[in-house]
Design an enzyme around this catalytic site. Structure first.
Site, PDB file in Angstrom:
ATOM      1  N   THR A 155      -7.720  26.802  81.813  1.00 60.51           N
ATOM      2  CA  THR A 155      -7.082  26.354  80.573  1.00 60.51           C
ATOM      3  C   THR A 155      -7.156  27.468  79.544  1.00 60.51           C
ATOM      4  OG1 THR A 155      -7.896  24.123  81.071  1.00 60.51           O
ATOM      5  CG2 THR A 155      -6.953  24.485  78.892  1.00 60.51           C
ATOM      6  N   SER A 176      32.411 -13.266  81.276  1.00 60.27           N
ATOM      7  CA  SER A 176      33.708 -12.940  80.679  1.00 60.27           C
ATOM      8  C   SER A 176      33.559 -12.582  79.205  1.00 60.27           C
ATOM      9  CB  SER A 176      34.663 -14.123  80.812  1.00 60.27           C
ATOM     10  OG  SER A 176      35.033 -14.311  82.161  1.00 60.27           O
ATOM     11  N   ASP A 196      43.926  -9.140  77.422  1.00 56.15           N
ATOM     12  CA  ASP A 196      42.936 -10.223  77.308  1.00 56.15           C
ATOM     13  C   ASP A 196      41.768  -9.800  76.406  1.00 56.15           C
ATOM     14  OD1 ASP A 196      41.434 -12.491  77.710  1.00 56.15           O
ATOM     15  OD2 ASP A 196      40.785 -11.955  79.741  1.00 56.15           O
ATOM     16  N   HIS A 245      40.804 -15.048  76.769  1.00 57.56           N
ATOM     17  CA  HIS A 245      40.906 -16.257  77.593  1.00 57.56           C
ATOM     18  C   HIS A 245      39.725 -17.205  77.404  1.00 57.56           C
ATOM     19  CE1 HIS A 245      38.264 -14.176  80.646  1.00 57.56           C
ATOM     20  NE2 HIS A 245      37.840 -15.424  80.787  1.00 57.56           N
TER      21      HIS A 245
END
Length: 764
Positions: A353, A699, A576, A526
């Site tokens: 390290t 949807s 749609d 729809h």
């Protein structure tokens, strides 16, 4: 089949800088080959233990509100025995035990009294502070002992304002030497034996009335910063008032302004990411830290800023993976790619390290060819994040590099204009083996700011950076989510709306939608009939149980489900789409946020494209002529899940659309373009992968492209060829012709632009 596409987000954009100070740090001995230690007799009364570093260390774990006594960790010595259990006064103990956490008492409290007085305080105990006549209380008058052994609130200080600097106070648990607060007077702080001082041991009264350094505290080894503490302290440090702002910034010496970190797209900031890859860190922590840095880069980029990055990992030797001088160093995608390719094993052969060499690597990136400063060098902020345990064992003291860096950047040389705001470091130590002395020495020390943090584990570090994200200024940004592991469905899909239409004697219709602005939800036409009344339409967002009041439903003028009945087509879904306008403005929060729409300024920023980007260029980016990975959100067993699909927009597009002939009522359609118009996108089928299909209740929901950590809606779910959700269960085995069709938002943009013109979306 759902797919959580967004990576765990650990980090927020924050300023990190190089280190300051001059404290000698403690090296960690080089690892030596050693015997394994027996686990016999290492148990702790009232708790448990876990092994670290492949059995070469152990950590004692106690229940909440308790701490391991006399030590939290033990190491396996080269003799094959565990390190001795010793108290803070070096008394040997035979067996470890879990003891109740107490908060320390104030050793001293100047110019006032506190009550009640006790040798120690239990969790939830409260203490109150009062000042003598003529003194004013700063800080918290009442403080509570917390479960981590720390007091809530801020240091209580009684001050009469007689000094040049205000009284710096005596944080609970510390002792202060010095009671004169004239210009250039100093005070020093000390901790009891066995405790570690965090912050500044010595503070000096400076011009302008501020104290050098940062407020100290005394830490026990079992103490960790909670994620909330770290987040609050970090965010506070970014906005702390400072003095002596560089005159070139338009502020004279001594003039105050808020310390705000400006990430300038022109490149006035360099962020150096330095990651410890040594043996003492371990592979799992290295991988976790790397993921956090990846998400830091993504998060910074998602805000539309482009700092230059430097990337260094180190063990015995540093490796520079990205230099700030690289042409692509401000390209977040490229930097992320380089980071992802780094392996912990890259440092395996030389796994010491050497923090000093790592900082020297950063210095080398900051320095100039031939020692000639480039124009504007003094307006560039140099920043770093350092993740380490502080256990350097070679190369010497890393602090010595700091003087060179400060000299290079002309930091601290001019008392009237010290330029300290151009140099910061925030050090994050992770785990029980962190050397608190060393990480404290490596962190910046500034008045009323905290720059060093110790967290329990990588999981806590995730929590920290989630809590650091200041959502208040970004809630209106489209397509952003809170991908925290503790987040709810609506944290991860904050745009998702649930729609229900109640029809007396006819049952009800369930659909989905997407929040696109503070007043509008986009869905499928729809889902409604011309006979539906506004009061019969129920919309909920953010997982809230209350329904929103509806003002009106706006249909696309070309939508007519019965438009081709005369041609033998029972239902026709072209155009749609519908917009639900709400009566009251939505209040954005972590669970209610808008999704991005195509051809808006918000999507340009989300995709990190130039401001001059056109709608066509956005389309080419989001819907290229190929298979496009996308997703939709479905509800299963009352949970929202993401379903990964592919939009067939290349050579598979034709076959995808032809499968529409298998839909009920379309079997006699000779020309499939009669029902599949250019307004549709097609998903489903088994190539290139088996796509999940939508169900009836899906949807109106959004078809989404997830790119650069943002979510952009490209379609509205309209209809499917096969009902794969009979009996309210999604079938796993479906035919290859099971396709879904979605309205392409690029094809209905004029209508969207007209209806949303007052929503400040910035349509291109």
């Amino acid at each position: 089949m759902g797919s959580n596409l967004s990576p765990q987000l650990c980090l927020m954009p924050f300023i990190l800088g190089l280190l300051s100070g001059g404290v000698t740090t403690t090296p960690w001995p080089l690892a030596q080959p050693q015997e394994s230690c027996s686990l016999e007799g290492v148990e702790i009364k009232g708790g448990s233990f876990r092994l670290l570093q492949e059995g070469q260390a152990l950590e004692y774990v106690c229940p909440s509100g308790f701490y391991p006594y006399p030590v939290q960790t033990r190491t396996c010595r080269s003799t094959g025995s565990w390190s001795t259990l010793k108290t803070q006064v070096q008394k040997t103990v035979r067996k470890a035990e879990c003891r109740a956490i107490h908060c320390p008492r104030p050793h001293d409290f100047e110019n006032g009294e506190y009550w009640p007085r006790s040798p120690y305080y239990n969790v939830s105990d409260e203490i109150s502070f009062h000042c003598y006549d003529g003194y004013t209380l700063r800080g918290s008058a009442n403080r509570t002992c917390q479960v981590n052994g720390r007091w809530s609130g801020q240091t209580a200080i009684c001050d009469n304002g007689a000094g040049y600097c205000s009284n710096p106070g005596i944080p609970i648990g510390t002792r202060k030497v010095g009671s004169q607060y004239r210009l250039e007077d100093s005070v020093t702080y000390h901790c009891s034996r066995g405790l570690t001082l965090r912050g500044s041991q010595r503070r000096t009264c400076q011009e302008g009335g501020s104290w050098s350094g940062t407020e100290p505290s005394c830490q026990d080894s079992f103490m960790y910063d909670t994620p909330q503490e770290v987040a609050e302290a970090f965010l506070s440090s970014l906005t702390e008032t400072i003095e002596g702002v560089d005159a070139e910034d338009g502020h004279g010496p001594g003039e105050q302004q808020k310390r705000k970190i400006v990430l300038d797209p022109s490149g006035s900031m360099n962020i150096y990411l330095v990651l410890d890859g040594s043996d003492s860190i371990g592979a799992s922590n290295f991988t976790g830290a790397k993921k956090c840095l990846v998400n830091l880069i993504e998060k910074v980029a998602s805000y539309g800023v482009k700092p230059r990055y430097g990337l260094v990992t180190y063990a015995t030797h540093p490796k520079i993976w990205v230099k700030v001088s690289d042409p692509d160093s401000s390209n977040a995608d490229w930097v992320t790619k380089q980071l992802n390719e780094i392996n912990y094993e890259d440092h395996k052969l030389k796994s010491g390290t050497n923090t000093k060499k790592a900082l020297q690597a950063v210095y080398s990136m900051m320095s100039w060819p031939d020692d000639i400063p480039p124009e504007g060098w003094n307006r560039t902020r140099h920043v770093i994040i350092l993740m380490t345990d502080g256990l350097h064992n070679m190369g010497g003291d890393p602090i010595t590099v700091i003087d060179e860096i400060r000299d290079l950047l002309y930091i601290g040389k001019d008392r009237k204009n010290p330029r300290e705001d151009y140099l910061d470091v925030y050090v994050f130590g992770v785990g029980p083996l962190v050397n608190q002395v060393n990480i404290n020495a490596l962190a910046s020390k500034k008045d009323n700011e905290q720059h060093v943090f110790k967290v329990k584990d990588m999981e806590n570090l995730e929590d920290v950076f989630y809590q650091m994200i200041d959502e208040s200024q970004s809630l209106s940004l489209c397509g952003m989510v809170w991908e925290h592991r503790k987040g709810t469905d609506y944290h991860k899909q904050p745009w998702q709306a649930k729609i229900s239409v109640i029809r007396p004697s006819k049952g009800h219709e369930s659909c989905m939608g997407a929040v696109v602005s503070e007043y509008f939800v986009l869905t499928a036409a729809h889902c409604f009939t011309v006979d539906d009344k506004e009061h019969s339409i129920k919309v909920s967002v953010g997982g809230e149980k209350r329904d929103l009041e509806i003002e009106v439903v706006l249909f696309h003028p070309n939508y007519n489900i019965n438009g081709k009945k005369a041609a033998g087509i029972p239902e026709f879904y072209d155009y749609d789409v519908a917009l639900i306008k709400l009566k009251n403005k939505l209040k954005y929060g972590q669970t209610i946020r808008p999704i991005c729409l195509p051809c808006t300024e918000g999507t340009t920023r989300a995709l990190r494209l130039p401001p001059t980007t056109t709608c066509q260029q956005q389309k080419e980016e989001l819907l290229p002529a190929q298979d496009i990975k996308a997703l939709f959100v479905s509800e299963e067993e009352k949970k929202l899940t993401r379903k990964e699909v592919y939009i067939k927009n290349g050579d598979k597009k034709g076959s995808c659309e032809r499968d529409a002939q298998y839909a009920p009522g379309y079997d006699k359609v000779k020309d499939i373009s009669e029902v599949v118009t250019p307004r549709f996108l097609c998903t489903g089928g088994v190539s290139p992968y088996a796509d999940p299909n939508t169900c009836r209740g899906d949807s109106g929901g959004p078809l989404i492209v997830h790119k650069r950590s943002r979510f952009i809606q490209v379609g509205v779910i309209s209809w499917g060829v096969v009902d794969v959700c009979k009996n309210q269960k999604r079938q796993k085995q479906v035919p290859a012709h099971a396709r879904d069709f979605h309205i392409n938002l690029f094809q209905v943009l004029p209508w969207l632009k007209e209806k949303l013109q007052d929503e400040d979306l910035g349509f291109l």
